[in-house]
Structures are given as structure tokens and as C-alpha cells.
Design a protein around this motif. Sequence first.
Motif, PDB file in Angstrom:
ATOM      1  N   ASP A  30       1.169  -1.042  -0.054  1.00 36.45           N
ATOM      2  CA  ASP A  30       0.053   0.213  -0.155  1.00 36.45           C
ATOM      3  C   ASP A  30       1.040   1.231  -0.163  1.00 36.45           C
ATOM      4  O   ASP A  30       0.508   2.051   0.891  1.00 36.45           O
ATOM      5  CB  ASP A  30      -0.566  -0.003   1.154  1.00 36.45           C
ATOM      6  CG  ASP A  30      -1.799  -1.761   1.293  1.00 36.45           C
ATOM      7  OD1 ASP A  30      -1.810  -2.078   0.229  1.00 36.45           O
ATOM      8  OD2 ASP A  30      -2.487  -2.004   2.146  1.00 36.45           O
ATOM      9  N   SER A  45       2.272  -0.046   4.631  1.00 35.66           N
ATOM     10  CA  SER A  45       1.771  -0.808   4.984  1.00 35.66           C
ATOM     11  C   SER A  45       2.965  -1.804   5.635  1.00 35.66           C
ATOM     12  O   SER A  45       3.831  -1.706   4.574  1.00 35.66           O
ATOM     13  CB  SER A  45      -0.071  -1.768   4.622  1.00 35.66           C
ATOM     14  OG  SER A  45      -0.614  -0.962   4.542  1.00 35.66           O
ATOM     15  N   PHE A  61      -5.191  -9.797   7.007  1.00 38.32           N
ATOM     16  CA  PHE A  61      -4.212  -8.406   7.039  1.00 38.32           C
ATOM     17  C   PHE A  61      -4.877  -8.075   8.012  1.00 38.32           C
ATOM     18  O   PHE A  61      -4.570  -6.947   8.833  1.00 38.32           O
ATOM     19  CB  PHE A  61      -4.866  -7.480   5.758  1.00 38.32           C
ATOM     20  CG  PHE A  61      -4.375  -7.826   4.854  1.00 38.32           C
ATOM     21  CD1 PHE A  61      -3.731  -7.585   3.732  1.00 38.32           C
ATOM     22  CD2 PHE A  61      -6.115  -8.766   3.999  1.00 38.32           C
ATOM     23  CE1 PHE A  61      -3.287  -8.161   2.343  1.00 38.32           C
ATOM     24  CE2 PHE A  61      -5.835  -9.028   2.537  1.00 38.32           C
ATOM     25  CZ  PHE A  61      -4.232  -8.829   1.791  1.00 38.32           C
ATOM     26  N   MET A  63      -1.868  -6.510  10.478  1.00 44.52           N
ATOM     27  CA  MET A  63      -0.706  -5.602  10.833  1.00 44.52           C
ATOM     28  C   MET A  63      -0.549  -4.515  11.688  1.00 44.52           C
ATOM     29  O   MET A  63      -1.981  -4.193  11.882  1.00 44.52           O
ATOM     30  CB  MET A  63      -0.400  -4.350   9.105  1.00 44.52           C
ATOM     31  CG  MET A  63      -0.643  -5.465   7.696  1.00 44.52           C
ATOM     32  SD  MET A  63      -1.696  -5.610   7.063  1.00 44.52           S
ATOM     33  CE  MET A  63      -2.160  -4.167   5.326  1.00 44.52           C
ATOM     34  N   TRP A  98      -4.021  -0.464   8.334  1.00 43.51           N
ATOM     35  CA  TRP A  98      -3.960  -0.604   7.471  1.00 43.51           C
ATOM     36  C   TRP A  98      -3.377   0.348   6.130  1.00 43.51           C
ATOM     37  O   TRP A  98      -2.723   1.131   7.055  1.00 43.51           O
ATOM     38  CB  TRP A  98      -5.413  -0.816   6.352  1.00 43.51           C
ATOM     39  CG  TRP A  98      -5.910  -2.476   6.555  1.00 43.51           C
ATOM     40  CD1 TRP A  98      -5.086  -3.393   7.512  1.00 43.51           C
ATOM     41  CD2 TRP A  98      -6.663  -3.019   6.456  1.00 43.51           C
ATOM     42  NE1 TRP A  98      -6.011  -5.014   7.468  1.00 43.51           N
ATOM     43  CE2 TRP A  98      -7.188  -4.406   6.743  1.00 43.51           C
ATOM     44  CE3 TRP A  98      -8.105  -2.946   5.420  1.00 43.51           C
ATOM     45  CZ2 TRP A  98      -7.918  -5.578   6.358  1.00 43.51           C
ATOM     46  CZ3 TRP A  98      -9.166  -3.923   5.440  1.00 43.51           C
ATOM     47  CH2 TRP A  98      -9.276  -4.728   5.477  1.00 43.51           C
ATOM     48  N   ALA A  99      -3.636   0.442   5.067  1.00 44.82           N
ATOM     49  CA  ALA A  99      -3.129   1.126   4.248  1.00 44.82           C
ATOM     50  C   ALA A  99      -3.136   2.583   4.804  1.00 44.82           C
ATOM     51  O   ALA A  99      -3.633   3.779   4.988  1.00 44.82           O
ATOM     52  CB  ALA A  99      -3.443   1.315   2.564  1.00 44.82           C
ATOM     53  N   ILE A 149     -11.814   3.243   4.773  1.00 47.98           N
ATOM     54  CA  ILE A 149     -10.055   3.714   4.739  1.00 47.98           C
ATOM     55  C   ILE A 149      -9.183   3.454   4.026  1.00 47.98           C
ATOM     56  O   ILE A 149     -10.645   4.058   3.104  1.00 47.98           O
ATOM     57  CB  ILE A 149      -9.496   0.893   4.418  1.00 47.98           C
ATOM     58  CG1 ILE A 149      -9.847   0.210   3.539  1.00 47.98           C
ATOM     59  CG2 ILE A 149     -10.226   0.512   6.002  1.00 47.98           C
ATOM     60  CD1 ILE A 149      -9.550  -0.642   2.757  1.00 47.98           C
ATOM     61  N   ASP A 150      -7.849   3.660   3.996  1.00 50.56           N
ATOM     62  CA  ASP A 150      -7.647   3.866   2.575  1.00 50.56           C
ATOM     63  C   ASP A 150      -7.398   5.488   2.273  1.00 50.56           C
ATOM     64  O   ASP A 150      -8.088   5.818   1.375  1.00 50.56           O
ATOM     65  CB  ASP A 150      -7.659   2.949   1.607  1.00 50.56           C
ATOM     66  CG  ASP A 150      -7.852   1.587   1.397  1.00 50.56           C
ATOM     67  OD1 ASP A 150      -7.185   1.192   2.294  1.00 50.56           O
ATOM     68  OD2 ASP A 150      -7.538   0.630   0.158  1.00 50.56           O
ATOM     69  N   GLU A 237     -11.634   0.212  -3.603  1.00 47.70           N
ATOM     70  CA  GLU A 237     -10.755   0.954  -2.844  1.00 47.70           C
ATOM     71  C   GLU A 237      -9.180   1.489  -3.023  1.00 47.70           C
ATOM     72  O   GLU A 237      -9.361   1.557  -4.690  1.00 47.70           O
ATOM     73  CB  GLU A 237     -10.006  -0.348  -1.834  1.00 47.70           C
ATOM     74  CG  GLU A 237      -9.597  -1.040  -2.437  1.00 47.70           C
ATOM     75  CD  GLU A 237      -9.157  -2.451  -1.440  1.00 47.70           C
ATOM     76  OE1 GLU A 237      -9.365  -2.446  -0.260  1.00 47.70           O
ATOM     77  OE2 GLU A 237      -8.149  -3.274  -1.920  1.00 47.70           O
ATOM     78  N   THR A 286      -4.847  -8.292  -4.077  1.00 46.76           N
ATOM     79  CA  THR A 286      -4.664  -6.887  -3.853  1.00 46.76           C
ATOM     80  C   THR A 286      -4.001  -5.869  -4.866  1.00 46.76           C
ATOM     81  O   THR A 286      -2.919  -6.701  -5.030  1.00 46.76           O
ATOM     82  CB  THR A 286      -4.792  -5.634  -2.791  1.00 46.76           C
ATOM     83  OG1 THR A 286      -3.008  -6.749  -2.244  1.00 46.76           O
ATOM     84  CG2 THR A 286      -5.215  -6.709  -1.473  1.00 46.76           C
ATOM     85  N   HIS A 288      -3.025  -2.180  -4.970  1.00 48.51           N
ATOM     86  CA  HIS A 288      -3.013  -0.920  -4.562  1.00 48.51           C
ATOM     87  C   HIS A 288      -1.547  -0.128  -4.558  1.00 48.51           C
ATOM     88  O   HIS A 288      -0.265   0.233  -4.754  1.00 48.51           O
ATOM     89  CB  HIS A 288      -2.742  -0.878  -2.785  1.00 48.51           C
ATOM     90  CG  HIS A 288      -2.415   0.520  -2.006  1.00 48.51           C
ATOM     91  ND1 HIS A 288      -4.689   0.488  -1.361  1.00 48.51           N
ATOM     92  CD2 HIS A 288      -1.902   2.116  -1.848  1.00 48.51           C
ATOM     93  CE1 HIS A 288      -4.163   2.332  -0.317  1.00 48.51           C
ATOM     94  NE2 HIS A 288      -3.411   2.490  -0.736  1.00 48.51           N
ATOM     95  N   HIS A 303       2.278  -2.237  -5.408  1.00 49.71           N
ATOM     96  CA  HIS A 303       2.771  -3.741  -5.180  1.00 49.71           C
ATOM     97  C   HIS A 303       2.318  -4.764  -5.226  1.00 49.71           C
ATOM     98  O   HIS A 303       1.309  -5.376  -6.182  1.00 49.71           O
ATOM     99  CB  HIS A 303       2.270  -3.759  -2.979  1.00 49.71           C
ATOM    100  CG  HIS A 303       0.981  -3.854  -3.072  1.00 49.71           C
ATOM    101  ND1 HIS A 303       0.098  -3.349  -1.943  1.00 49.71           N
ATOM    102  CD2 HIS A 303       0.104  -4.658  -3.296  1.00 49.71           C
ATOM    103  CE1 HIS A 303      -1.134  -3.580  -2.572  1.00 49.71           C
ATOM    104  NE2 HIS A 303      -1.162  -4.417  -2.757  1.00 49.71           N
ATOM    105  N   ARG A 315       2.860  -8.824   1.034  1.00 55.91           N
ATOM    106  CA  ARG A 315       2.935  -7.509  -0.297  1.00 55.91           C
ATOM    107  C   ARG A 315       4.190  -7.228  -0.434  1.00 55.91           C
ATOM    108  O   ARG A 315       4.823  -6.988   0.913  1.00 55.91           O
ATOM    109  CB  ARG A 315       1.908  -7.639  -0.611  1.00 55.91           C
ATOM    110  CG  ARG A 315       1.059  -7.893  -0.332  1.00 55.91           C
ATOM    111  CD  ARG A 315      -0.648  -7.003  -0.441  1.00 55.91           C
ATOM    112  NE  ARG A 315      -0.444  -6.764   1.160  1.00 55.91           N
ATOM    113  CZ  ARG A 315      -1.680  -5.859   1.527  1.00 55.91           C
ATOM    114  NH1 ARG A 315      -2.367  -5.575   0.624  1.00 55.91           N
ATOM    115  NH2 ARG A 315      -0.950  -5.594   2.892  1.00 55.91           N
TER     116      ARG A 315
HETATM  117  O1  FUB Z   1      -3.791  -3.367   3.160  1.00 58.69           O
HETATM  118  C1  FUB Z   1      -5.314  -3.785   3.535  1.00 58.69           C
HETATM  119  C2  FUB Z   1      -5.776  -3.429   2.607  1.00 58.69           C
HETATM  120  O2  FUB Z   1      -5.818  -4.068   1.458  1.00 58.69           O
HETATM  121  C3  FUB Z   1      -6.301  -2.206   1.776  1.00 58.69           C
HETATM  122  O3  FUB Z   1      -6.622  -0.980   2.786  1.00 58.69           O
HETATM  123  C4  FUB Z   1      -5.867  -2.185   0.473  1.00 58.69           C
HETATM  124  O4  FUB Z   1      -6.230  -1.141  -0.352  1.00 58.69           O
HETATM  125  C5  FUB Z   1      -5.392  -3.370   0.045  1.00 58.69           C
HETATM  126  O5  FUB Z   1      -4.072  -3.332  -0.116  1.00 58.69           O
END
Ligand code: FUB
Length: 338
Positions: A30, A45, A61, A63, A98-99, A149-150, A237, A286, A288, A303, A315
Motif C-alpha cells: 500500500d 503498510s 491483513f 498489520m 491498513w494503508a 479505509i485507504d 478501494e 489486492t 494498491h 505492490h 506483499r
Molecule cells: O492492506 C490492507 C488493504 O489491502 C488495503 O487497505 C487495501 O487497499 C488493500 O491493499
Amino acid sequence: MFDATEADQLRALAARAISQPLVTHIYTADPSAHVFEDRVWVYASHDIEASVAFNDNGDHFGMEDYHVLRMDSPEGEAVDCGVVLHVRDVPWAARQMWAPTAAARDGRYYLYFPAKGPDELFRIGVAVGDRPEGPFVAEPEPMAWSHSIDPAVFADADGSHYLYFGGIWGGQLQKYRDNVYDPSHEEPVGAEPALGPRVARLAQDMRQFAEPPREILILDGEGRPLRADDTARRYFEGPWLHRYGGRYYLSYSTGDTHLLCYATGDSPYGPFVHQGTILEPVVGWTTHHSICEFEGRWYLFYHDSLLSGGVTHLRSVKVTPLEHDADGRIRVIDPYGA
Ligand code: FUB
């Protein structure tokens, strides 16, 4: 994890990959690339194996923190500046960092990030630092009106900053209308207009929205809103905004059709008209990205999951040149077209 055929396919793709991971000692994803102080800073991320079962919400995911990568140029070496923010240091966040994205204003640096709270809802927070590489100190509460998100920040030529955000499915955007959560809302279907990303101008202090976020309209070439079942073009997204030739370019992921595509418009608020694909599908579910200009040349940061052998939540960030043609159209990039 992969049978011989899949392993052979991955080896063939690796041989044709147009670029290599920026770093290999950790998994990164991301990428949000920015030029600050004449260098490139990539806010990413930090993918980990959180040992959470796969599901459609993306709980795998899992993280927990962010790293910043520093580059003297997009074609140079990437230096990992280490952890700049951890979930344990964010009072309102429980999990799933996330991102992220970043912005600079008046000598201070702002890291924007989504995370889930104890109520299982994503919100967007901001953390503030004095250097591009942090450390960043999180505000005690998420941004008012924030959800999903994002986040991606665009700095316009007049000094205004806009924050774009939103992702459907695990990103929860389908549960909101006019910034209000309602669990009974679902993703539109069939010929219904697809959901759009959200945008709001940021306040002078960069810590809040200056206005309620509004939905962005993405149109087809005939001026009609993209349909929900137009999965090769509709917004999923990962919004990003850049300006080129006096036009605003909104780019994003189509999610389950695995494309990065773009739409253009005359205002940071849109509407935007869909134009085409930027990046063909990468290895991993994904996709991004971010788009960054450095010394007059443009670059796509993206990525894929090649380094992990195709594990979708492990990733690696990469970069490749991006070209606008004489009409401002972006040349389609095949990540395995070398
Ligand atoms: O990294 C988690 C999620 O995966 C991101 O928020 C999305 O954009 C996708 O890349």
C-alpha cells in the motif's frame, strides 16, 4: 503452499517482473509516495503473518505498525527508517493498521491511517511529527466523520489539502450513506450506481476535516454513473489523486477485477470520467498504488506478492516509471511485461 504448476507460473512471472521489491527484509504494501525535502518518502503498510484465518473481511491483513522508506530518487536504494507508529500507541485503535498516507504543512508532517476500534469499525486517525520519518504521535481520537479505509492526501497548488478515502467489502464503505453507519446497508447491485470514494478538504491544522466528506461521482464516457455490476471499472478501494496538464486524475483499485484504473476531472471533488487502466493485475489479490512526480518524471508505486510466493497478505512495494502521452492518457503497465 503451491503445487509445481503454480510454482512454475510464479517463477515465470518473477523472470518477467518489470521491477523488484524496494526492500526484502520485511513485507511492505500500500505505498503512499511523497516528495518532501527533495527526497522520496514511501509510507507503507507493514505486512505480517498474523495467523488469522482468511475471510472476506480481510481479517488476515493483521498489520500492527508502519515503516517509512526513504529514497534519494525513485530509481535509487530504499532505506527503511524503521517503525514510525505502532497500534499500541494509538489510544482509539485495536487492530488492523491498513494503508497509510502522509502530508506536510508548515514544517510538520502528518501520517493518516485507518484502523479498527474495539467496536470492529474502521476509522481514520492522524499522527503528527517534526520529520518525514517521524516519530509520529497519534491524536487521542480518530478524525470526526471518518470511516472506512485507504486515506490518501492530495496537496493542491493553492495550498489546500484534500483527504480521499473509502473501500468496499472489508473496508466497510457500503455500510455508510452521508457519513452515517447503518449495518443494514449493502453494496449496490446490478444497474444501480456504484459507490464512490469520499473526499473532504482538510482543516488548517490538518487534524480534522474542514467539511463533511462527500461522495465522488465516477462517470462513463456517456456521462452516466458507473454501474455497480461494471466491476472492471467501478470503484473498490485505494483512491489516489494527482494533477497533470491542469487536470485532476483520480486513480483507484477495482478490487475483485484486480485492476488499477483512472478517471479525470476538472475539480478535486469530481465528477471524474473513467479513462482506462493503469496497471494490469499483480500476483496477489489486492492492488494498491500511488503516483508521484520527481524531477519532472512520473512514477507508479505499487505492490505484489511475488516475494512471498503469492501469499496475498505478504506483499512487497515496487516502483516503475509511469507515462502520460501527449493527450494526457496514461500508458497501461504490465507488471510482468519485461
Ligand atoms: O492492506 C490492507 C488493504 O489491502 C488495503 O487497505 C487495501 O487497499 C488493500 O491493499
